[in-house]
Design a protein around this motif. Structure first.
Motif, PDB file in Angstrom:
ATOM      1  N   THR A 171      -3.553  -3.631   9.936  1.00  7.91           N
ATOM      2  CA  THR A 171      -2.735  -3.959   8.771  1.00  7.91           C
ATOM      3  C   THR A 171      -2.020  -2.711   8.275  1.00  7.91           C
ATOM      4  O   THR A 171      -2.527  -1.588   8.417  1.00  7.91           O
ATOM      5  CB  THR A 171      -3.582  -4.532   7.623  1.00  7.91           C
ATOM      6  OG1 THR A 171      -4.595  -3.585   7.269  1.00  7.91           O
ATOM      7  CG2 THR A 171      -4.228  -5.852   8.024  1.00  7.91           C
ATOM      8  N   THR A 172      -0.856  -2.940   7.711  1.00  2.69           N
ATOM      9  CA  THR A 172      -0.168  -1.914   6.934  1.00  2.69           C
ATOM     10  C   THR A 172      -0.115  -2.435   5.503  1.00  2.69           C
ATOM     11  O   THR A 172      -0.744  -3.446   5.175  1.00  2.69           O
ATOM     12  CB  THR A 172       1.244  -1.668   7.488  1.00  2.69           C
ATOM     13  OG1 THR A 172       2.039  -2.847   7.276  1.00  2.69           O
ATOM     14  CG2 THR A 172       1.202  -1.336   8.979  1.00  2.69           C
ATOM     15  N   LYS A 173       0.648  -1.785   4.650  1.00  3.57           N
ATOM     16  CA  LYS A 173       0.713  -2.233   3.262  1.00  3.57           C
ATOM     17  C   LYS A 173       1.271  -3.648   3.129  1.00  3.57           C
ATOM     18  O   LYS A 173       0.880  -4.397   2.243  1.00  3.57           O
ATOM     19  CB  LYS A 173       1.565  -1.264   2.439  1.00  3.57           C
ATOM     20  CG  LYS A 173       0.878   0.063   2.171  1.00  3.57           C
ATOM     21  CD  LYS A 173       1.713   0.932   1.249  1.00  3.57           C
ATOM     22  CE  LYS A 173       0.996   2.248   0.933  1.00  3.57           C
ATOM     23  NZ  LYS A 173       1.819   3.106   0.023  1.00  3.57           N
ATOM     24  N   SER A 174       2.185  -4.011   4.022  1.00  6.59           N
ATOM     25  CA  SER A 174       2.844  -5.306   3.876  1.00  6.59           C
ATOM     26  C   SER A 174       2.737  -6.195   5.103  1.00  6.59           C
ATOM     27  O   SER A 174       3.175  -7.341   5.069  1.00  6.59           O
ATOM     28  CB  SER A 174       4.333  -5.103   3.560  1.00  6.59           C
ATOM     29  OG  SER A 174       4.974  -4.387   4.618  1.00  6.59           O
ATOM     30  N   LEU A 176       0.326 -11.497   3.954  1.00  2.61           N
ATOM     31  CA  LEU A 176       1.060 -10.426   4.626  1.00  2.61           C
ATOM     32  C   LEU A 176       2.101 -11.029   5.561  1.00  2.61           C
ATOM     33  O   LEU A 176       1.996 -12.179   5.987  1.00  2.61           O
ATOM     34  CB  LEU A 176       0.096  -9.558   5.456  1.00  2.61           C
ATOM     35  CG  LEU A 176      -0.971  -8.763   4.700  1.00  2.61           C
ATOM     36  CD1 LEU A 176      -1.959  -8.155   5.688  1.00  2.61           C
ATOM     37  CD2 LEU A 176      -0.343  -7.692   3.824  1.00  2.61           C
TER      38      LEU A 176
END
Length: 500
Positions: free
Chosen positions: A457-460, A491
């Protein structure tokens, strides 16, 4: 470390003051699941306070049971048999004579345990049955009550034994409840362990399990699993009060008798002992343990300590228990490990739930052989009531819920179970189930293929990276499952080919 996948059968015969029991276990690593479990309520200790001897009728029933057990063990070709006797045989004038007859009928050596042995072995059994057990183990038998402290690192006290069983020499059959309570309180005042204090009492023994069964029935608690069932002070006071009311309320007596069967005869005494023990020890809760003496005897023998220093078996009882219960083969076990590595990067970084995430991956294939229309429901109930150690009721609810969701994102828990578990686990179960579903659909449940994909995962974004030689594995169904998971996590989703 990989568990042994092939279980081995071992048997324990436990000759107690009230019951004579045979349990045949299938032992897999650090877990032992009952394969055959039979008891005869012979009542060897009945009348012991008045006569000083074992009940003649009890002796006849016990020896008949042992002859039957011998035939069963021979028929099932179980060669490892460990037989023990406890307080009634230890204290009775004719106990040694009975022990010789019992060993001859069973065809196996019989060891008469000391009070210290009983407490130590019951504590070992509890250690195997709970994750990070911490408190005092109280094992109420027909003639005695044993206490032993227990901690995550192992037990450290010498333990205590008190003559507080219903067939103990300390009591007479016609003793009034008020007088019985005073006598119990007087004995418990001598307990150094209770005076030291602990938050949790692990309650072992059939009489205390019967009390928990009464509480489950009276409160309509939907998950009828005794192991790990918890009662706080309010619950203890309530169930004790209801049990004592049977002395004057015939309807309540009939209702409770139908719940506990032949345990009813000693239930008032067991309730009084629990009430006084809880109060004297200043406990915050009682935790019911289905594990106890027999499990301790078994693992003591497995570790070859021969009733000496207590050591918890190496390995993970919950993991090994799931492997045994679900009959996992090598391919399924390998897939579970690959699945865990695949989904772990996107799950909450919570050490307390790590073991449940691993357990869910072990169980991710448990509904595979059921009809597609019923897989989610069958998998849910299979795990909710699984006879696997080291699962709290909250853990069971999360594990079962996630596994139901692994088979369909539309899975809804039955209404009677919706109130169970931690509210915060609702979203965890949804994400965990969807992630396992993605991993299984993408790989066809192949550990080799799943090892060539990863999640992060990333922030979004939720990102799935797939090796370039596996591009054909990303089907429309896989893309759909991936999108569902990304939506549950709020997300955006992105699949990248060639970077796994």
């Amino acid at each position: 470390m990989q568990p042994a996948l092939e279980p081995q059968k071992s048997a324990v015969v436990d000759i107690g003051s009230n019951s004579v029991r045979l349990v045949i276990y299938e032992v897999t690593g650090a877990a032992a699941l009952p394969y055959f479990n039979e008891k005869v309520l012979a009542g060897l200790g009945r009348g012991l306070p008045e006569t000083g001897k074992l009940s003649p009728e009890g002796v006849t029933q016990a020896l008949a049971a042992l002859r039957r057990y011998r035939a069963i063990l021979k028929g099932l070709d179980v060669t490892e048999v460990i037989a023990v006797a406890t307080a009634a045989v230890r204290e009775a004038e004719d106990g040694q004579d009975f022990a010789r007859l019992a060993a001859a009928e069973l065809g196996s050596p019989l060891r008469i345990l000391s009070g210290a042995d009983e407490g130590r072995l019951s504590s070992l059994g509890v250690q195997v049955g709970f994750d990070q057990a911490d408190g005092i183990v109280g094992d109420l038998g027909g003639s005695s009550l044993e206490f032993h402290s227990i901690s995550p690192g192992g037990s450290h006290s010498e333990g205590e034994t008190h003559p507080l069983g219903p067939f103990s020499l300390s009591f007479t059959s016609d003793q009034k409840p008020a007088d019985r309570r005073k006598a119990i309180r007087k004995v418990l005042k001598s307990s150094a362990l209770l005076q030291a204090g602990a938050r949790r009492l692990y309650a072992v023994g059939g009489s205390w399990r019967a009390i928990a069964s009464v509480h489950i029935e009276l409160t309509a608690y939907p998950l009828g699993v005794l192991h790990g069932y918890r009662m706080n002070g309010q619950a203890v006071r309530y169930v004790v009060r209801e049990i004592l009311s049977t002395l004057r309320d015939k309807d309540m007596a009939q209702r409770i008798s139908s719940i506990v069967g032949r345990r009813y005869d000693t239930l008032v005494h067991a309730a009084l002992v629990l009430d006084e023990t809880f109060d004297m020890g200043g406990f915050k809760e009682v935790v019911i343990s289905a594990n106890g003496l027999r499990d301790g005897v078994l693992f003591d023998q497995q570790g070859e300590s021969l009733f000496g220093a207590m050591e918890k078996p190496t390995g993970d009882p919950m993991r090994d228990g799931l492997v045994a219960y679900l009959r996992l083969d090598q391919g399924q076990f390998d897939f579970s490990q690959a699945l865990y590595r695949f989904i772990r990067p996107i799950l909450p970084k919570t050490a307390a739930r790590e073991r449940i995430f691993r357990a869910a991956c072990l169980a991710a294939d448990c509904g595979g052989r059921y009809h597609p229309d019923h897989r989610a429901d069958m998998a849910y109930f299979l795990l909710l009531r699984a006879p696997v150690p080291c699962l709290s009721h909250e853990d069971r609810v999360l594990l079962a819920h996630a596994t139901g969701l692994r088979y369909t994102h539309k899975f809804q828990r039955p209404k009677q179970f919706a109130r169970l578990g931690r509210e915060s686990d609702e979203q965890v179960a949804r994400v965990l189930g969807a992630a396992m579903r993605l991993g299984a659909v993408y790989s066809g449940r192949s550990a080799v293929l799943l090892s060539k994909a990863s999640l992060k995962t990333t922030k979004s974004k939720l990102v799935m990276e797939v090796a370039s030689d596996c591009e054909d594995m990303v089907s429309a169904t896989v893309q759909k499952r991936f999108s569902q998971l990304a939506t549950f996590m709020d997300l955006d989703g992105q699949i990248i080919i060639g970077e796994a």
